[in-house]
Scaffold this motif. Structure first.
Motif, PDB file in Angstrom:
ATOM      1  N   TYR A 153      27.954  15.077  51.239  1.00 31.80           N
ATOM      2  CA  TYR A 153      28.698  15.967  52.135  1.00 31.80           C
ATOM      3  C   TYR A 153      27.717  16.550  53.142  1.00 31.80           C
ATOM      4  N   VAL A 154      28.035  16.403  54.440  1.00 32.34           N
ATOM      5  CA  VAL A 154      27.157  16.855  55.518  1.00 32.34           C
ATOM      6  C   VAL A 154      27.910  17.849  56.390  1.00 32.34           C
ATOM      7  N   GLY A 155      27.353  19.054  56.566  1.00 27.92           N
ATOM      8  CA  GLY A 155      27.973  20.032  57.455  1.00 27.92           C
ATOM      9  C   GLY A 155      28.098  21.389  56.805  1.00 27.92           C
ATOM     10  N   GLU A 175      28.136  12.268  41.474  1.00 28.31           N
ATOM     11  CA  GLU A 175      27.060  12.952  42.177  1.00 28.31           C
ATOM     12  C   GLU A 175      27.630  13.567  43.450  1.00 28.31           C
ATOM     13  N   LEU A 176      27.299  14.818  43.689  1.00 28.51           N
ATOM     14  CA  LEU A 176      27.658  15.472  44.949  1.00 28.51           C
ATOM     15  C   LEU A 176      26.396  16.041  45.559  1.00 28.51           C
ATOM     16  N   HIS A 177      26.031  15.486  46.710  1.00 28.02           N
ATOM     17  CA  HIS A 177      24.846  15.915  47.441  1.00 28.02           C
ATOM     18  C   HIS A 177      25.311  16.680  48.675  1.00 28.02           C
ATOM     19  N   LEU A 178      25.099  17.984  48.677  1.00 35.49           N
ATOM     20  CA  LEU A 178      25.491  18.841  49.792  1.00 35.49           C
ATOM     21  C   LEU A 178      24.302  19.005  50.724  1.00 35.49           C
ATOM     22  N   ASP A 206      23.615  18.899  43.906  1.00 34.79           N
ATOM     23  CA  ASP A 206      22.463  19.537  44.540  1.00 34.79           C
ATOM     24  C   ASP A 206      22.836  19.931  45.959  1.00 34.79           C
ATOM     25  N   GLN A 207      22.200  20.969  46.460  1.00 34.97           N
ATOM     26  CA  GLN A 207      22.414  21.432  47.830  1.00 34.97           C
ATOM     27  C   GLN A 207      21.066  21.614  48.503  1.00 34.97           C
ATOM     28  N   VAL A 219      30.358   7.533  49.419  1.00 31.57           N
ATOM     29  CA  VAL A 219      31.172   8.272  50.389  1.00 31.57           C
ATOM     30  C   VAL A 219      30.278   9.215  51.183  1.00 31.57           C
ATOM     31  N   VAL A 220      30.466   9.219  52.497  1.00 36.25           N
ATOM     32  CA  VAL A 220      29.864  10.232  53.362  1.00 36.25           C
ATOM     33  C   VAL A 220      31.009  11.065  53.926  1.00 36.25           C
ATOM     34  N   TYR A 221      30.909  12.384  53.829  1.00 33.98           N
ATOM     35  CA  TYR A 221      32.024  13.277  54.122  1.00 33.98           C
ATOM     36  C   TYR A 221      31.530  14.371  55.057  1.00 33.98           C
TER      37      TYR A 221
END
Length: 310
Positions: A153-155, A175-178, A206-207, A219-221
């Protein structure tokens, strides 16, 4: 009368119900037919603008056989000073479900203090739970599963990102990469809750506040930079956000990934037209899935989500 339930936060769902709603959304998307809300009355109150969410829940309620009442931001006596408590006391005696969008999260919870109607949070400033359910439904349809998926996730760490963190981390091995601009991350209270879910499910969260060392993901979000009903606390926010614009060069760093966006999009700001309209984009499928997952949410809140298999 079926038991009414509220969905104000994803944390109002236990893991079993969360997974069932996602599976039911996929079932609806696959052509499943249901009139589970036949003769129910669903009221829709949006105090902020909406295209996808309002249409999804309105169309979904009608498709499920319900009668529909819609209110604009200035239609109710809330606009003349009546309290939310009094308004809820009246509506709960006349309708079965209330779908509410309000920037004030506490206002949504005040509506939910009634046990005579189910209340659905259609977005508050803090969390957008029904968006996350649409996102999870989209991933499940695209990949045949949610478990084990890797998401970048970008933004801005906004209400969509907060809800996604509470939802994705409840599926095993995800996995969620913020990657959020400095000063604009997902609030620590949501990170803490999501980390507890991740620990229980074996997920990873992780953030960071840069785009170095991007992981390989499925996925890129991204979301738009100016969230409905919000303002930025710093005057230089555009400078902070500029490095997080999602363009083809960034997508190329994640080969094979699909692109998601909760819409509306501002081409040239948070995402380039090349990416949003490109072959990797499933953003408009994602928008459609809000309609499918919305029907599952309505069924659950009405106490009429059937037992599996469907």
């Amino acid at each position: 009368m079926a038991d009414r339930r509220h969905l104000i936060s994803l944390d109002d769902l236990d893991d079993s119900d969360l997974h069932r709603i996602v599976r039911r959304g996929v079932w609806h998307a696959s052509g499943g037919r249901s009139e589970a809300l036949r003769d129910d009355i669903v009221a829709v109150l949006f105090r902020n603008t909406s295209t996808r969410t309002r249409t999804a829940f309105s169309a979904g309620a009608l498709r499920l056989g319900a009668r529909l009442i819609t209110y604009g931001p200035d239609d109710l006596q809330l606009n003349t000073g009546e309290t939310v408590e009094d308004t809820a006391a009246v509506l709960s005696r006349m309708v079965d479900l209330l779908v509410v969008r309000s920037a004030a999260g506490e206002e949504v919870r005040e509506f939910a203090r009634s046990d005579r109607m189910g209340v659905i949070n259609a977005m508050s400033a803090a969390e957008h739970p029904t968006q996350a359910l649409a996102d999870l439904t989209t991933m499940s349809r695209r990949f045949g599963r949610v478990e084990g998926l890797r998401v970048l996730y970008v933004g801005e760490g906004n209400n969509t990102a907060a809800a996604l963190s509470l939802g994705l981390t409840r599926f095993a091995g995800t996995e969620l990469h913020l990657r959020t601009p400095p000063g604009y991350g997902v609030a620590q209270s949501f990170i803490d809750r999501a980390e507890r879910h991740a620990k229980a499910s074996g997920a990873h969260l992780d953030q960071r506040h840069d785009l170095r060392d991007l992981p390989q993901v499925d996925v890129v979000y991204t979301t738009r930079w100016q969230t409905t009903g919000s303002t930025k606390p710093t005057a230089d926010w555009r400078d902070r956000f500029a490095p997080f614009r999602l363009d083809q060069a960034l997508m190329d760093r994640c080969p094979g990934a699909v692109f998601m966006h909760d819409l509306p999009a501002h081409r040239g700001e948070e995402v380039t037209a090349e990416v949003l309209d490109g072959p990797a984009s499933i953003a408009f499928e994602q928008a459609e899935n809000k309609y499918h997952s919305g029907r599952a949410v309505l069924e659950w809140c009405a106490g009429r989500l059937p037992a599996e298999p469907w």
